[in-house]
Design an enzyme around this catalytic site. Structure first.
Site, PDB file in Angstrom:
ATOM      1  N   ASN A  83       0.865  -1.137   0.090  1.00  0.00           N
ATOM      2  CA  ASN A  83      -0.029  -0.020  -0.115  1.00  0.00           C
ATOM      3  C   ASN A  83       0.662   1.318  -0.089  1.00  0.00           C
ATOM      4  O   ASN A  83       2.133   1.247  -0.137  1.00  0.00           O
ATOM      5  CB  ASN A  83      -0.859  -0.273   1.125  1.00  0.00           C
ATOM      6  N   HIS A 113      23.300   2.648  12.073  1.00  0.00           N
ATOM      7  CA  HIS A 113      24.552   3.898  12.135  1.00  0.00           C
ATOM      8  C   HIS A 113      25.181   3.481  13.287  1.00  0.00           C
ATOM      9  O   HIS A 113      24.889   2.776  14.476  1.00  0.00           O
ATOM     10  CB  HIS A 113      24.037   5.228  12.148  1.00  0.00           C
TER      11      HIS A 113
END
Length: 200
Positions: A83, A113
């Site tokens: 969607n 990270h």
């Protein structure tokens, strides 16, 4: 020129890296063109997806808007549907099986990270692959994190954050996402079936 290879499961300089930034820029151009299309123009969408994704199976439907980083690290099986507002940061490979349904506003991110501030400031990150099995349904607003693997037939409840492996044929929900229960034969009869509109 050969594509730069993102190292898997080890720190590398992903940010401030001209080679990776050039690849991402090319991908963003394709996503931008894709998102400008009429959302009902399946034919034109299919043309772009074939050049954007590493693999697009039969009846691949990704409802715009859609964003990814590289595109070619994404492999999609047959009869895939997502969607609106799907985001995939595909530094590592993201693989979807057949008959996968994805609700709106879902994110799949292979990136982590560095935890150390100096390393993070220098643009260091890590990429871990994501694997989604066959016949999986992922509810609206879910986030699938780096290294996660979801087994065949699993259902992920809306708003979940998946940070580890989820076994096959279970309902799993929450933040972090945890197995609620197995999917059983009784679930086949959970909802009334409108006569004449069901194909087994």
């Amino acid at each position: 020129m050969a594509r730069p290879t993102v190292p898997i499961n080890c720190l590398f300089q992903g940010c401030y890296n001209p080679a990776f930034e050039a690849e991402i820029a090319k991908c963003k151009d394709k996503c931008y063109e894709y998102n400008k299309l009429n959302p009902n123009d399946r034919a034109s969408q299919a043309v772009i997806l074939k050049t954007l994704l590493g693999k697009a199976g039969r009846e691949t439907i990704i409802t715009p808007p859609f964003w990814c980083d590289y595109g070619y690290n994404i492999e999609v099986g047959d009869y895939f549907y997502s969607n609106h507002n799907l985001v995939i940061t595909d530094g590592a490979k993201v693989t979807f099986g057949d008959n996968v349904f994805i609700g709106p506003n879902c994110c799949f991110t292979t990136a982590e990270h560095a935890l150390d501030p100096a390393q993070r400031k220098a643009g260091m990150e890590i990429a871990k692959p994501i694997s989604i099995g066959n016949n999986v349904w992922i509810g609206a607003g879910s986030t699938i994190l780096a290294g996660a693997c979801i087994g065949d037939g699993a259902v992920i409840g809306a708003g979940s954050v998946v940070k580890k492996s989820i076994p096959a044929n279970v309902i799993a929900v929450g933040t972090p996402c945890k197995v609620l229960r197995e999917i059983t034969e009784a679930d086949r009869y959970r909802y009334p079936i409108y006569d004449g509109n069901y194909a087994d």
